[in-house]
Scaffold this motif. Structure first.
Motif, mmCIF file in Angstrom:
data_model
loop_
_atom_site.group_PDB
_atom_site.id
_atom_site.type_symbol
_atom_site.label_atom_id
_atom_site.label_comp_id
_atom_site.label_asym_id
_atom_site.label_seq_id
_atom_site.Cartn_x
_atom_site.Cartn_y
_atom_site.Cartn_z
ATOM 1 N N VAL A 414 -8.041 -27.042 -6.734
ATOM 2 C CA VAL A 414 -8.097 -26.096 -7.845
ATOM 3 C C VAL A 414 -7.690 -26.834 -9.115
ATOM 4 C CG1 VAL A 414 -7.148 -23.988 -8.843
ATOM 5 C CG2 VAL A 414 -7.589 -24.105 -6.372
ATOM 6 N N VAL A 423 -12.678 -24.268 -8.609
ATOM 7 C CA VAL A 423 -12.290 -24.367 -7.201
ATOM 8 C C VAL A 423 -13.306 -25.249 -6.484
ATOM 9 C CG1 VAL A 423 -11.885 -23.109 -5.053
ATOM 10 C CG2 VAL A 423 -11.252 -22.080 -7.253
ATOM 11 N N VAL A 441 -9.344 -15.677 -5.411
ATOM 12 C CA VAL A 441 -8.629 -16.576 -6.320
ATOM 13 C C VAL A 441 -8.216 -15.844 -7.594
ATOM 14 C CG1 VAL A 441 -8.895 -18.607 -7.797
ATOM 15 C CG2 VAL A 441 -9.647 -18.684 -5.406
ATOM 16 N N ALA A 497 -4.310 -21.559 -5.581
ATOM 17 C CA ALA A 497 -4.505 -21.195 -6.983
ATOM 18 C C ALA A 497 -3.281 -20.514 -7.565
ATOM 19 C CB ALA A 497 -5.728 -20.292 -7.126
#
Length: 638
Positions: A414, A423, A441, A497
């Motif tokens: 990420v 990503v 995410v 993330a």
């Protein structure tokens, strides 16, 4: 020479075994504002390497049309430093990522967690550089990891990253998106329409029509003092505009994306691309016309949309950009569960994989159950591979394909760029699987925008949704780790993330990676003679007329040194023109363009014959033209 591979290159063994250590990243001193640099390197190899993407149906490369390149965008802000490497290759590679990180460690501040090795997923470039025996063996028409080719990639990419870092300067950037319709199609529609809507209920009512992700994202980076530094495109479409029978290296439709962008933006910015969520998306080619004509139509259409977006982002450029980076290497041998989602103890290749994807099906086999798309296996709910017919059965496949041959470490990366997250995952990700990853995410991180890129940092087959998997088309048959692969990836990406805050560098890696790969060197060795002499002409130029799949071209041959004695990632041939009767030759086009194609035609006695083709030339009355090969002008024509 890369130190990790040097011992193997001189060893008399059929395996390449080496270990690469990656120490924890050193904390960086904060910088104010945004610094950026960019570089481009040529990855064009000599003839003789197997091409990857079409498996046994591919051809060994005999030359190139349009060069293979890597573009590097370096960004530095706060306490984070990243380098996004965009390669004209099938995918990223854990071997390349690890060795590049090692090679640049002393001269740059880019850590492994900030080094993103992405790709366009062209099916026109060599394989043999990946981190697993499975895909070094089956992605190409011939098997084996090639240490010399891998070494070349590592050296070129490392040099490019170093140049990008050394050139960094105060900069501004803007990230935006547009929609591109009509140039792509869903090649697995019967599986796609089975998806339950989990992200946007509006999609469900029009799923047959909204079967591709039309979003094209573009990152524009300008120097603070003026001038454009780089443009990075992310878009989802398979690199399959050029047919399987083609035997020259090429970047497929992406080459024309670059050319269109460069023509519209000028020569100043370094232009590159990453693959988006493309696993079930193909270029919308006219039936029966796969080839450069169609690849150019689709690629230039995408490039035109990207150029318009680049222009519109001028007013949004800003220098107060926060960066962050995170890399998690998921070792499935240590843990295959997250948040209640568990992958099978061992992966499996499905029968639908043998039949091939819709636009490149394996003759005859694609019609026979259980290989035929849409013929799922009756199964019990507890079966870890669900509806997949396991090739050779779940008892025999492990004997033929030991666990060590499969991808067992899945890199998830990420990068934070302002309020957006990029990503990267090693899978080819379908449209709806990508939507679910992005949704997870965004929910965990609060990011305004999430861009999911396939085949980053390694290649590990496909990632479909559980509904698509149950249908068992090619994409489901090639999802190695069963119907929960999408949920597993989404959970890991969301978890990582949430930790990649501004300025953070999250490094959840295996400190020492050991690779033990079946090896075969396809890269041609030098002949051992002195430096190559001058090229010699081999007959006059001739004109070949246009067909539905192929544009017209002028062709001329020459004799030269052996392929292993020539430097293929440097200019070889260009076209010059002059008004008739004048001796004022000027360069018209060189072999960096898709207009020129260079082929090795084989050895004849002590000579090596080559052919150059100039495609779609715009000839004008009253002018003469000539090919110039390594400084040697060949016979003029008009």
């Amino acid at each position: 020479m890369t130190q990790a591979l040097e011992p193997f290159l001189t060893a008399a063994t059929s395996r390449a075994a080496f270990t690469v250590a990656s120490p924890p990243p050193e904390p960086l001193e904060p910088v104010s504002g945004l610094l950026a640099g960019a570089a481009e390197v040529d990855l064009t190899p000599p003839p003789g390497l197997p091409k990857a993407g079409y498996s046994r149906n591919a051809r060994t490369g005999i030359g190139f049309r349009g060069r293979l390149r890597a573009r590097i965008l370096h960004l530095r802000a706060g306490t984070a430093s990243v380098a996004i490497v965009q390669c004209d290759l099938l995918g990223g590679s854990a071997v390349v990522q690890r060795l590049v990180a090692s090679a640049i460690r002393a001269e740059t501040d880019v850590p492994l967690a900030g080094l993103f090795i992405g790709a366009t997923h062209t099916h026109g470039a060599p394989g043999q550089f990946l981190g697993t025996d499975l895909y070094n063996g089956f992605a190409s028409n011939r098997p084996g990891f090639d240490p010399a080719w891998t070494n070349f990639l590592v050296e070129e990419v490392s040099a490019g990253v170093k140049r990008a870092v050394a050139s960094r300067q105060p900069a501004r950037l803007a990230l935006g998106s547009t929609e591109v319709w009509g140039l792509t199609r869903n090649r697995s529609l019967a599986a796609h329409v089975r998806n339950e809507d989990r992200v946007d209920r509006r999609i469900a009512a029009q799923r047959t029509y909204a079967s591709v992700d039309p979003r094209l994202s573009l990152l524009r980076v300008d120097a603070l003092g003026g001038g454009s530094l780089a443009a990075l495109v992310v878009f989802g479409v398979h690199g399959t505009g050029i047919p399987m029978r083609n035997s020259v290296y090429n970047a497929d439709l992406w080459a024309y994306v670059y050319e269109e962008l460069q023509e519209r933006l000028g020569p100043e910015p370094i232009v590159g691309a990453l693959q988006g969520t493309h696993a079930d998306v193909a270029p919308a080619l006219r039936p029966g016309r796969a080839g450069d004509v169609e690849a150019a139509r689709v690629g230039r259409g995408i490039g035109a949309a990207a150029a318009a977006l680049h222009e519109s982002l001028g007013a949004s450029l800003r220098e107060d950009v926060e960066l962050g980076a995170g890399l998690r290497e998921v070792d499935l041998s240590a843990s295959s569960s997250i948040e209640g989602v568990t992958l099978p103890a061992r992966p499996a290749l499905g029968a639908a994989l043998i039949a091939g994807a819709y636009e490149n099906e394996t003759p005859v086999v694609h019609r026979i159950p259980p290989f035929r798309a849409g013929v799922p296996k009756p199964h019990k709910p507890a079966d870890p591979h669900g509806a997949k017919w396991v090739i050779g059965s779940r008892w025999l496949q492990p004997v033929v394909m030991p666990l060590r041959r499969f991808p067992r470490v899945l890199p998830v990366q990420v990068l934070r760029i302002g309020s957006a997250l990029l990503v990267g995952a090693p899978f080819e990700i379908t449209v709806d699987a990508g939507r679910r990853v992005a949704s997870a995410v965004a929910a965990s991180s609060g990011a305004d925008d999430v861009i999911v890129s396939s085949v980053a940092n390694e290649y590990a087959g496909y990632c479909t949704t559980s509904e698509e998997y149950a249908r068992q088309h090619y994409e489901g048959g090639h999802t190695l780790y069963g119907p929960q692969t999408n949920a597993f990836l989404a959970a890991h990406a969301a978890s990582l993330a949430s930790s990649v805050r501004p300025g953070a560098v999250v490094s959840e890696i295996i400190e020492e990676r050991t690779f033990d790969l079946r090896a075969h060197q396809y890269w041609p060795s030098p002949s051992g003679t002195t430096a190559p002499g001058a090229a010699r002409p081999a007959g006059p130029a001739r004109f070949i007329d246009v067909t539905a799949e192929q544009d017209a071209y002028w062709e001329q041959g020459w004799y030269d040194a052996a392929p292993g004695d020539l430097t293929w990632n440097q200019p070889i041939v260009h076209v010059e023109w002059t008004p008739s009767g004048e001796n004022a030759w000027q360069t018209l086009v060189d072999d960096s363009s898709c207009a020129l194609e260079v082929r090795y035609a084989g050895e004849a006695s002590a000579d090596h014959r080559y052919v150059v083709r100039w495609h779609a030339p715009e000839l004008r009355d009253g002018r003469e033209y000539r090919f110039v090969v390594r400084g040697l002008p060949l016979r003029p024509f008009n």
